[in-house]
Design a protein around this motif. Structure first.
Motif, short mmCIF file in Angstrom:
data_model
loop_
_atom_site.label_atom_id
_atom_site.label_comp_id
_atom_site.label_asym_id
_atom_site.label_seq_id
_atom_site.Cartn_x
_atom_site.Cartn_y
_atom_site.Cartn_z
N PHE A 120 0.83 -1.20 0.00
CA PHE A 120 0.00 0.00 0.00
C PHE A 120 0.87 1.26 0.00
CE2 PHE A 120 -3.72 -2.46 1.93
CZ PHE A 120 -4.44 -2.45 0.76
N CYS A 131 -6.19 0.29 -5.80
CA CYS A 131 -5.37 -0.88 -5.49
C CYS A 131 -6.28 -2.11 -5.57
CB CYS A 131 -4.77 -0.74 -4.10
SG CYS A 131 -3.48 -1.95 -3.76
N MET A 149 -7.71 4.55 -3.41
CA MET A 149 -6.55 4.97 -2.61
C MET A 149 -6.73 6.35 -1.97
SD MET A 149 -4.57 2.41 -2.48
CE MET A 149 -3.02 3.06 -1.88
N HIS A 152 -10.28 5.36 0.48
CA HIS A 152 -10.09 4.06 1.14
C HIS A 152 -11.36 3.21 1.13
CE1 HIS A 152 -6.07 5.20 2.29
NE2 HIS A 152 -6.55 6.32 2.79
#
Length: 175
Positions: A120, A131, A149, A152
């Motif tokens: 990360f 991601c 990212m 979140h």
């Protein structure tokens, strides 16, 4: 504006064809030059050997470009980062990476066996917008976790729909 001169002072070892490239704007002067140097090896004690060469000054090119209002900097396109939690998921992560790349999506992945936390951090350093996380639970369910990212937020998407999920989120502000 650029100017190419065919004869140049200070390049005494060159023979016949000699050139210099000069930036006319910005007061930089010559940014490169070269030509034939057939007699250079003999001059240094070697056998007669024909040759050709050139040199450029990258700093001078950057200065000339800046003087003309240009820049060498380009915005790095954002990417998607594919992370896996252990070597057991590496094959699935590789296939996901390949599928995203084949769809024209700039994709980075871990090749060093880092921890998920380190992956990360690497994704952040690369400026990844999303991601893709693949762990044992995802492999068992044939899904991937797609993580924004910035916010979140995470969603679970089928592996065979990963490319579509990433592409549909591109440009929407989510990814």
């Amino acid at each position: 504006m650029w100017k190419i001169r065919r004869s140049c002072a200070g390049l005494d070892y060159y023979t016949r064809t000699v050139f210099e490239v000069e930036a006319l704007d910005g007061g930089v002067g010559a940014i490169g030059g070269g030509g034939r140097y057939d007699g250079l090896m003999e001059l240094e004690g070697g056998k007669p050997t024909p040759g050709i060469g050139f040199a450029v000054g990258f700093e001078r090119i950057a200065l000339a470009l800046a003087a003309q209002g240009g820049s060498l900097e380009t915005a790095e396109p954002s990417c998607v980062y594919v992370a896996c939690t252990s070597p057991r998921e590496r094959d699935v992560a590789f296939r996901a990476t390949l599928a995203l790349r084949q769809a024209g999506i700039r994709t980075e992945a871990d090749y060093q066996g880092r921890s998920l936390k380190s992956q990360f951090k690497q994704a952040d350093r690369l400026g990844a917008v999303a991601c893709v996380v693949i762990g044992p639970d995802e492999v068992a369910a044939v899904v991937a976790t797609l993580r924004d990212m910035v916010t979140h937020e995470q969603v679970s998407v089928p592996l065979d729909g990963l490319v579509a999920a990433v592409t549909s989120q591109k440009g929407t502000g989510t990814f």
